[in-house]
Design a protein around this motif. Structure first.
Motif, PDB file in Angstrom:
ATOM      1  N   ALA A  57       0.827  -1.205   0.000  1.00 15.89           N
ATOM      2  CA  ALA A  57       0.000   0.000   0.000  1.00 15.89           C
ATOM      3  C   ALA A  57       0.864   1.258   0.000  1.00 15.89           C
ATOM      4  O   ALA A  57       0.598   2.216  -0.743  1.00 15.89           O
ATOM      5  N   LEU A  58       1.908   1.268   0.810  1.00 15.19           N
ATOM      6  CA  LEU A  58       2.825   2.412   0.837  1.00 15.19           C
ATOM      7  C   LEU A  58       3.530   2.588  -0.502  1.00 15.19           C
ATOM      8  O   LEU A  58       3.701   3.723  -0.990  1.00 15.19           O
ATOM      9  N   PRO A  61      -5.044  11.855  -6.055  1.00 21.60           N
ATOM     10  CA  PRO A  61      -6.509  11.766  -6.071  1.00 21.60           C
ATOM     11  C   PRO A  61      -7.179  12.980  -5.418  1.00 21.60           C
ATOM     12  O   PRO A  61      -6.684  13.534  -4.436  1.00 21.60           O
ATOM     13  N   ASP A  62      -8.312  13.347  -5.984  1.00 20.95           N
ATOM     14  CA  ASP A  62      -9.190  14.317  -5.339  1.00 20.95           C
ATOM     15  C   ASP A  62     -10.203  13.612  -4.447  1.00 20.95           C
ATOM     16  O   ASP A  62     -10.754  14.222  -3.527  1.00 20.95           O
ATOM     17  N   THR A 118      -2.706   7.261   1.101  1.00 20.46           N
ATOM     18  CA  THR A 118      -2.764   8.713   1.296  1.00 20.46           C
ATOM     19  C   THR A 118      -1.617   9.193   2.175  1.00 20.46           C
ATOM     20  O   THR A 118      -1.084  10.292   1.975  1.00 20.46           O
ATOM     21  N   GLU A 119      -1.207   8.351   3.126  1.00 20.91           N
ATOM     22  CA  GLU A 119      -0.048   8.690   3.961  1.00 20.91           C
ATOM     23  C   GLU A 119       1.208   8.806   3.104  1.00 20.91           C
ATOM     24  O   GLU A 119       2.004   9.737   3.260  1.00 20.91           O
ATOM     25  N   ARG A 135      -0.829  13.651   1.539  1.00 19.59           N
ATOM     26  CA  ARG A 135      -1.958  14.580   1.486  1.00 19.59           C
ATOM     27  C   ARG A 135      -3.087  14.083   2.376  1.00 19.59           C
ATOM     28  O   ARG A 135      -3.279  12.875   2.542  1.00 19.59           O
ATOM     29  N   ASP A 136      -3.850  15.006   2.924  1.00 21.88           N
ATOM     30  CA  ASP A 136      -5.045  14.661   3.680  1.00 21.88           C
ATOM     31  C   ASP A 136      -6.196  14.595   2.688  1.00 21.88           C
ATOM     32  O   ASP A 136      -6.830  15.616   2.383  1.00 21.88           O
ATOM     33  N   LEU A 137      -6.450  13.411   2.166  1.00 24.25           N
ATOM     34  CA  LEU A 137      -7.416  13.247   1.078  1.00 24.25           C
ATOM     35  C   LEU A 137      -8.738  12.713   1.604  1.00 24.25           C
ATOM     36  O   LEU A 137      -8.761  11.892   2.525  1.00 24.25           O
TER      37      LEU A 137
END
Length: 247
Positions: A37-38, A51-52, A70-71, A75-77
């Motif tokens: 995942a990372l 991604p938005d 996301t990590e 970004r804080d998505l």
């Protein structure tokens, strides 16, 4: 700007590693799955595919993968969960060894259940179904979200409204959407957007942790057909999935 769609099968789960039918069992990622995942997030960041919107299933292996992606992106998505993206319910095969099932069912029946549109596993016993229904990932979902068995065609039917009602409007608006889900729910997504024949769908294998990128064209179709893996080694990983009997 036309939108981009990334489909990502969650990182390796403990059930993947054990070679059992997972279905709606809410199992965690392995350490290797967390690393996948990372790495997927690092690939997206390196390619500028930020991604938005991130959509997941309600199962922890999908949600945790999205959190780690996301990590890695940094970004804080926004992350949304949709039960329609949950894995296919493998009925009475759930929790059983794929190797043993293949030996018991025979190659023809095993392949029909795993790879065809309408191959249906035996229904899950009521006691097992009720225990599954009460699990934390599934207990608050509508009754239609937890059947006693499903065909791949059933999964396509439940995935399609999310694609048309949530994903497509975001893509038409120019957004980049990441869908983190499961082997069969993502095969269902690909079946719809690529217009796959049953033979093509039977041959589609999606490896864990490998982002697959599509672009929305001016006619609201998806290009290239079949998507593009951000990591070229993903094709080798897909071949390994096929050797195990498929996604």
């Amino acid at each position: 700007m036309n939108g981009r769609l990334v489909v990502l099968r969650h990182g390796q789960s403990t059930a993947n590693a054990a070679g059992v039918f997972t279905g709606l069992l809410d199992v965690p990622l392995t350490d290797a799955g967390e690393q996948q995942a990372l790495q997927a997030g690092a690939l997206l960041r390196a390619d500028g595919v930020i991604p938005d919107l991130v959509l997941t299933s309600t199962l922890q292996r999908s949600v945790r993968t999205a959190e780690l992606v996301t990590e890695a992106i940094g970004r804080d998505l926004p992350i949304e969960s949709a039960w329609q993206l949950n894995e296919r319910n493998y009925g009475a095969l759930t929790g059983h060894s794929k190797h043993a099932a293949r030996a018991t069912l025979g190659e023809v029946a095993f392949t029909r259940i795993r790879r065809s549109l309408n191959g249906q596993p035996p229904r899950m016993p009521l006691r097992q179904w009720w225990a599954l229904r009460r699990s934390s990932a599934l207990r608050d979902l509508p009754w239609s979200a937890v059947r006693r068995t499903e065909t791949l065609s059933d999964v396509i039917d439940r995935v399609r409204p999310v694609l048309t009602g949530r994903i497509m409007p975001a893509l038409v608006a120019g957004s980049t959407v990441l869908v983190v889900a499961h082997g069969n729910s993502l095969r269902a997504v690909c079946a719809v957007i690529d217009g796959l024949s049953e033979v093509e769908l039977a041959g589609l294998n999606l490896p864990t942790g490998q982002p697959l990128l599509y672009r929305l064209d001016d006619d609201r179709g998806f290009r290239p057909r079949g998507g593009t893996y951000l990591d070229p080694t993903a094709l080798t990983a897909a071949a390994l999935v096929a050797a195990e009997g498929g996604t």
